[in-house]
Scaffold this active site. Structure first.
Site, short mmCIF file in Angstrom:
data_model
loop_
_atom_site.label_atom_id
_atom_site.label_comp_id
_atom_site.label_asym_id
_atom_site.label_seq_id
_atom_site.Cartn_x
_atom_site.Cartn_y
_atom_site.Cartn_z
N GLU A 121 -12.00 -8.35 -1.48
CA GLU A 121 -10.39 -8.31 -0.99
C GLU A 121 -10.40 -9.81 -0.38
O GLU A 121 -11.27 -10.36 0.40
CB GLU A 121 -9.90 -7.36 -0.47
CG GLU A 121 -8.17 -7.51 -0.31
CD GLU A 121 -7.49 -6.76 0.90
OE1 GLU A 121 -8.30 -6.09 1.66
OE2 GLU A 121 -6.41 -6.37 0.52
N GLY A 253 -12.96 -5.66 9.58
CA GLY A 253 -13.10 -4.55 10.18
C GLY A 253 -13.81 -3.66 9.27
O GLY A 253 -14.62 -3.30 9.62
N ALA A 254 -13.17 -3.35 8.14
CA ALA A 254 -13.47 -2.32 7.12
C ALA A 254 -12.54 -2.76 6.10
O ALA A 254 -11.69 -3.40 6.01
CB ALA A 254 -13.10 -1.01 7.79
N MET A 255 -13.03 -2.08 4.85
CA MET A 255 -12.56 -2.23 3.67
C MET A 255 -12.33 -0.98 2.95
O MET A 255 -13.22 -0.20 2.52
CB MET A 255 -13.14 -3.53 2.72
CG MET A 255 -12.85 -3.80 1.43
SD MET A 255 -11.16 -4.37 1.52
CE MET A 255 -10.38 -3.82 -0.03
N GLU A 256 -11.13 -0.97 2.24
CA GLU A 256 -10.81 0.46 1.39
C GLU A 256 -10.94 0.67 0.31
O GLU A 256 -10.24 1.25 -0.73
CB GLU A 256 -9.06 0.61 1.70
CG GLU A 256 -8.28 -0.41 0.90
CD GLU A 256 -7.89 -1.71 1.60
OE1 GLU A 256 -8.61 -1.95 2.73
OE2 GLU A 256 -6.76 -2.29 1.21
N ASN A 257 -12.22 0.10 -0.30
CA ASN A 257 -12.57 0.21 -1.83
C ASN A 257 -12.46 1.62 -2.15
O ASN A 257 -12.99 2.46 -1.38
CB ASN A 257 -13.96 -0.19 -1.83
CG ASN A 257 -14.37 -1.56 -1.12
OD1 ASN A 257 -13.68 -2.60 -1.42
ND2 ASN A 257 -15.42 -1.50 -0.03
N GLU A 290 -8.41 3.42 6.74
CA GLU A 290 -8.90 3.23 5.37
C GLU A 290 -8.85 4.29 4.44
O GLU A 290 -8.53 3.97 3.28
CB GLU A 290 -10.52 2.84 5.55
CG GLU A 290 -10.84 1.70 6.23
CD GLU A 290 -10.05 0.30 6.08
OE1 GLU A 290 -9.84 0.07 5.00
OE2 GLU A 290 -9.97 -0.40 7.20
N HIS A 293 -5.41 4.26 2.96
CA HIS A 293 -5.08 3.21 1.89
C HIS A 293 -5.69 3.99 0.74
O HIS A 293 -5.27 3.41 -0.40
CB HIS A 293 -6.12 2.21 2.14
CG HIS A 293 -5.97 0.87 2.93
ND1 HIS A 293 -4.24 0.31 2.58
CD2 HIS A 293 -6.18 0.46 4.04
CE1 HIS A 293 -4.40 -0.60 3.54
NE2 HIS A 293 -5.25 -0.64 4.31
N GLU A 312 -0.70 -2.75 4.33
CA GLU A 312 -1.59 -2.63 5.78
C GLU A 312 -0.57 -2.37 6.95
O GLU A 312 -1.01 -1.50 7.62
CB GLU A 312 -1.80 -4.26 6.09
CG GLU A 312 -3.04 -4.84 5.12
CD GLU A 312 -3.96 -3.98 5.21
OE1 GLU A 312 -4.22 -3.10 5.69
OE2 GLU A 312 -5.02 -4.16 4.09
ZN LIG Z 1 -5.98 -2.07 5.67
#
Ligand SMILES: [Zn+2]
Length: 843
Positions: A121, A253-257, A290, A293, A312
């Site tokens: 992303e 911070g983190a990624m919602e893959n 996450e 999401h 978001e």
């Molecule tokens: Zn997010």
């Protein structure tokens, strides 16, 4: 300027066959991306970035193509439109930018190792494989991964692995999804797994540098979050597994893959034996964000990046809804007030801020959309406002319908409003558009005019602002029944104040619960009435008084000096969020005093007065069985008493250091940063500096490391500061992901400021090269603007950043930050004498 077109208009992929071979040794990626889709025109474009395209084939026949790097494009001419399968053979370098496919570095028993992971992303999938890299271009994916594999290594993907053949790992076909949510990772890992009630496999993965029990907390929160959302959304989790992976190097911070969520280690792994409650709360909310999401963002995705807020803002609200359900004793909505609400109200008051919904096309501009205070915090606050208006039953029903209608597809804000509006029988869109499309927020002035209780709304600005007559549809949430549910006029007269006051028996108030995105300016008599009854208010409503007064002072609507006495009024309050607001305001007074001046001495004495009873009440060490409020309040109090240089506190902190000298990590996590900082500031020497820096380099517990960096950077020793500045570019000591925090600490340190400021100006090119490609880059400028408050620094800031105004993605941030500093400089210049007189009178 390049013209940006959506490639999806020329070519609509339905399925990808991806084969990707990654060699860590040679740092080379080679792959084959075979895309089946519908060509809408004979000239189609497919995204690529930093790729070398070796060949493009259709039905095994090479076809001509051109590469246009300005547009990130491979341009292919087809004989006809209609369904076609294009096979693109390519190679790419494996680079350390924390974008695309990249290595994360760590040490295990003194040996340097790496994990390979991905971050796509917003538009870095095109760095990993040729694709139509737009959220609307959803397709199914068959992913096959090969790498220079060693015995015992783990490989993870969005879907389960179905077979390994000749060293190639084949993953099951994905559901229909966007390219930016594809992820995979491999390396030497440890794991903990469990299963939800509905049979979804939950896993937490990390390097083996961590203790096994550091994975437990995340596993429990992830499992219960998935269970919570399945119930709340009334929509099953769509994949067989939900993996959470901690990567040692991670930019955001983190990624919602989808199915393979990636995190900073600090936001996933915690030491269950010694971690502060607020750190646990942060980790839990990040995981819940996450996982929210996985439906909202992954199952239903925004059509284009202008609706990024849909993803978001929603996830940012749901993280609190979920954690409030999982851990009701945490009162997590109180944290929302001190984090999200405060951030949104501050940033959104500067003229030139973006609205929540923004038109964008340029990829560099898309990354700059991720303004945490606006797209996340303000957006979440707007959705909280909607939730308060329509209630949870309508929210859940509306969401269920929304997922049903748009699953595996895309949606816009309008789609969400119509789903929620139908469920609630309310025109949600009409109310929300005034909030989404307009930047800023209103201040509601409440006054008794000629005996009549009168409300009016104006846009609130901190600093110069152009009032163009914006108005909002404001959910008022008043305690007087006569006040309307929605206040949309410029002015409204509610009636005879004395009569209303008598009938209701309580002070008039609006925005009760602080759920609506506005602040209130009461006239002096009404404010006096509220303050006289303040002890009957909830903690959130007390916090709101301090927060609104602080903002009004920043906006020059009340004098800063007039809010100083308010601090003593709440000094002995036992709620942690009231103390958070109180010390936010108290710390804001520091800008009015110069280092080592009599004014600073008076301010320190004032801090002592604010904190002294609380230090006596709470003590230094956490007590067994104490309330969450006491645990969370203590750090504010200890920071205050140490700033005050209270001699007893300095001695107490030093004694705790001495007692734990050989095992600093065993100091209670809540108070550890303050003890370490006190030691550096009052008992520091070269030996201690080396001890702490070595501890930082070898520690794996992120919260311990955060405390160490806060302490080390508080040194006043110039040799040590020079040493730290050198470490800024030494990734073995300070990882690029953590650099901004170090930079901010040194810049905020009066003895380090010049060196840190010189460094960033000298090394801007290096910084751009190292972290320039990611969405956090502009926050380096924000950090500087958060600290500077003198005319000299303002001039230097302008001299350096003004020439960079035209850089794509930086324009808004630089413009806003010049204004932020200028406003602060003007405030300090015109009010410092009055403020310091008020402090001197009370200290
Ligand atoms: Zn997010």
């Amino acid at each position: 300027m390049a013209e940006f077109t959506h490639f999806y208009e020329t070519f609509q992929p339905s399925h990808y066959n991806l084969y990707i071979d990654i060699n860590r040794e040679t740092k080379l990626i080679s792959g084959l991306s075979t895309i089946t889709g519908e060509a809408k025109t004979t000239e189609i474009s497919i995204h690529q970035k930093y790729l070398t395209i070796n060949s493009v084939k259709i039905a095994d026949q090479e076809v001509p193509f051109t590469v246009n790097n300005d547009q990130d494009a491979i341009k292919i001419t087809l004989p006809t439109t209609g369904e076609v399968t294009v096979a693109i053979d390519y190679t790419a370098p494996l680079t350390d930018t924390m974008m695309g496919i990249y290595p994360s570095y760590y040490e295990l028993d003194g040996v340097k190792k790496q994990l390979i992971g991905t971050q796509f992303e917003t538009n870095a999938a095109r760095q990993a494989f040729p694709c139509v890299d737009e959220p609307e271009a959803k397709a199914t994916f068959d992913v096959a991964i090969k790498f220079d594999e060693h015995e015992g290594e783990t490989v993870l993907g969005n879907m389960p692995e179905i077979k390994t053949e000749n060293g190639v790992h084949y993953f099951d076909t994905t559901v229909r999804m966007s390219t930016y949510l594809i992820a995979f990772a491999f390396g030497d890992m440890q794991a903990k797994e469990t299963t939800t009630k509905s049979g979804v496999k939950i896993g937490v993965f990390a390097t083996k540098a961590h203790k096994a029990n550091e994975l437990d907390f995340a596993l429990d929160i992830a499992k219960r979050s998935i269970e919570f959302y399945e119930d709340f959304y009334q929509t099953p989790y769509p994949l067989p597994h939900s993996w959470q992976l901690a990567l040692p190097d991670f930019s955001a911070g983190a990624m919602e893959n989808w199915g393979l969520v990636t995190y900073r280690e600090a936001y996933l792994l915690i030491d269950p034996d010694n971690t502060s409650l607020d750190t646990k709360q942060v980790v839990a909310t990040v995981i819940a964000h996450e996982l929210a999401h996985q439906w909202f963002g992954d199952l239903v995705t925004m059509k284009w990046w202008d609706d990024l807020w849909l993803n978001e803002s929603f996830a940012n609200m749901m993280e609190y809804v979920a954690i409030d359900a999982l851990e009701p004793n945490w009162h997590i909505w109180e944290v929302f007030q001190t984090s999200e609400a405060a951030a949104a109200l501050q940033r959104d008051a500067t003229d030139g801020v973006q609205s929540v919904h923004v038109q964008v096309e340029d990829p560099a501009e898309i990354d700059s959309l991720f303004d945490g205070a606006i797209v996340y915090a303000k957006g979440a606050r707007l959705l909280v406002m909607v939730r308060a208006l329509i209630g949870d039953d309508a929210l859940r029903q509306g969401l269920k319908n929304y997922f049903m209608a748009h699953q595996y597809g895309n949606a816009t804000g309008a789609n969400l409003w119509s789903a929620l509006g139908e469920a609630a029988h309310l025109d949600v869109g009409a109310i929300m558009n005034s909030w989404l499309e307009q930047p800023g927020y209103p201040v509601v002035t409440v006054a008794v005019v000629d005996g009549q209780l009168t409300l009016s709304q104006d846009q609130f600005f901190i600093g110069e602002g152009q009032d163009i007559g914006r108005q909002w549809q404001i959910p008022l949430n008043s305690n007087y029944a006569i006040a309307p549910q929605i206040f949309s006029d410029k002015t409204i007269v509610l009636g005879d104040y004395h009569q209303l006051r008598q009938e209701s028996g309580m002070p008039f108030r609006v925005n009760i619960g602080n759920d609506s995105h506005f602040i209130v300016k009461y006239d002096a008599d009404l404010m006096q009435d509220i303050l006289q009854h303040a002890d009957e208010l909830t903690a959130i409503d007390q916090l709101q008084i301090l927060q609104d007064q602080r903002l009004l002072a920043e906006g020059r609507q009340v004098s800063y000096a007039s809010v100083v006495p308010l601090l003593l009024r709440f000094a002995d309050n036992q709620s942690n969020i009231v103390n958070a607001a109180l010390y936010r305001l108290a710390n804001d007074l520091k800008k009015f005093v110069e280092p080592d001046s009599t004014e600073e001495k008076a301010l320190k004495a004032f801090f002592n007065k604010l904190s002294v009873n609380q230090v006596a009440r709470l003590g230094w060490l956490p007590k067994t069985g104490e309330s969450n409020d006491d645990q969370l309040t203590r750090p504010y109090i200890l920071a205050a008493t140490l700033y005050a240089e209270n001699p007893d506190s300095i001695t107490a902190a030093h004694q705790l250091f001495v007692d734990h000298q050989n095992s600093l990590e065993t100091l209670p996590a809540d108070i550890r940063p303050y003890i370490l900082r006190n030691e550096v500031q009052h008992f520091g020497n070269a030996e201690l500096f080396t001890q702490l820096l070595t501890a930082y380099r070898t520690a794996t517990d992120s919260s311990y490391k955060a405390g160490l960096s806060a302490a080390i950077t508080s040194t006043s020793d110039q040799t040590q500061i020079a040493d730290l500045i050198e470490k800024f570019e030494d990734a073995d000591t300070i990882k690029p992901q953590d650099l901004r925090g170090w930079f901010r600490y040194v810049l905020a340190n009066k003895d380090g400021q010049q060196a840190a400021w010189d460094w960033i100006r000298d090394q801007w090119g290096w910084l751009e090269e190292t972290v320039g490609g990611d969405m956090e880059f502009t926050t380096y400028i924000t950090v500087i603007a958060g600290i500077f408050h003198t005319p000299q620094r303002l001039a230097e800031f302008k001299a350096f950043f003004e020439p960079k105004l035209e850089t794509p993605g930086l324009t808004r941030e630089i413009t806003m930050d010049m204004k932020v500093i200028e406003t602060r400089v003007n405030l300090v210049e015109s009010e410092k004498d009055e403020v310091n007189a008020a402090i001197a009178k009370l200290s």
